[in-house]
Design an enzyme around this catalytic site. Sequence first.
Site, short mmCIF file in Angstrom:
data_model
loop_
_atom_site.label_atom_id
_atom_site.label_comp_id
_atom_site.label_asym_id
_atom_site.label_seq_id
_atom_site.Cartn_x
_atom_site.Cartn_y
_atom_site.Cartn_z
N ALA A 59 8.27 12.10 -74.15
CA ALA A 59 9.45 12.66 -73.64
C ALA A 59 10.10 13.46 -74.73
O ALA A 59 10.16 13.04 -75.79
CB ALA A 59 10.35 11.28 -73.33
N VAL A 85 7.86 9.89 -78.38
CA VAL A 85 8.86 10.85 -78.63
C VAL A 85 8.59 12.28 -78.94
O VAL A 85 7.73 12.32 -80.15
CB VAL A 85 10.18 10.31 -79.77
CG1 VAL A 85 11.17 11.30 -79.83
CG2 VAL A 85 10.57 9.16 -79.25
N LYS A 86 8.77 13.39 -78.31
CA LYS A 86 8.17 14.60 -78.72
C LYS A 86 9.37 15.37 -79.31
O LYS A 86 10.55 15.42 -78.77
CB LYS A 86 7.85 15.24 -77.18
CG LYS A 86 6.94 16.38 -77.22
CD LYS A 86 6.57 16.79 -75.93
CE LYS A 86 5.35 17.82 -75.64
NZ LYS A 86 5.77 18.58 -74.47
N VAL A 87 8.84 15.88 -80.54
CA VAL A 87 9.83 16.56 -81.47
C VAL A 87 9.43 17.97 -81.76
O VAL A 87 8.30 18.08 -82.04
CB VAL A 87 10.20 15.74 -82.77
CG1 VAL A 87 11.13 16.29 -83.61
CG2 VAL A 87 10.69 14.45 -82.32
#
Length: 220
Positions: A59, A85-87
């Site tokens: 996400a 967590v996509k960064v």
Amino acid sequence: MKFFLDTANLREIEEAASWGLLAGVTTNPSLYAREGGSLADFHAHIQRICEICDGPVSAETVSLKRDDIVAEGVELAALAPNVVVKVPVMPEGLAATKSLAEQGIDVNMTLCFTVPQALMAARAGARYVSPFVGRFDDISEDGLEHLGNLIVAMNNYDFGHPVEVIAASVRHNQHVVAAALMGADIATVPFGVLEKLVKHPLTDRGLEAFLADWEKVKNA
Ligand code: E4P
């Protein structure tokens, strides 16, 4: 190579999961927007995906400052145990990744195009690094050559923690075949590509012949 689905569409995720091969899901703001998703429903939508797919579900954060990215990431990670967590790869993103990784939160660094970006993402603590293939092709560069170089470089080093390369921005079968031959750990593919990957005309022709011969057996 593991198959992730690159989508926010629940029906596609359910269907791929039913095939027994779905190892994870990647989403991004564009994919969620394509589903007509609203801000109010975003967290619930990610939770629904996590219920269907028990593998890592990426996400993406949309903040640009490290503290905001971290706050967003902590919130997303609390939605389900399998949220990743996509960064985006950028200085603030690297700093946020370091902080999230130190808190035990898995990060997928995205929008990765170069070898140094991938190495820096891994050094910052990313659990996954997502090189984009198709977007290089879009600008008439060879996305697969970039991917191959990146995998070779990543395999040269031990980062002290597990890091998997996700071939992303996959547009067609050949991207997936090449990613597998190059040793990408994961390919995240749109459902339309996944459907094409399972097909071959000789499979269809072979099945037709078997069924026709089986009719003869039944009538013998
Ligand atoms: C996945 O992590 C990426 O966000 C996605 O593969 C990007 O694909 P696109 O270049 O087709 O938008």
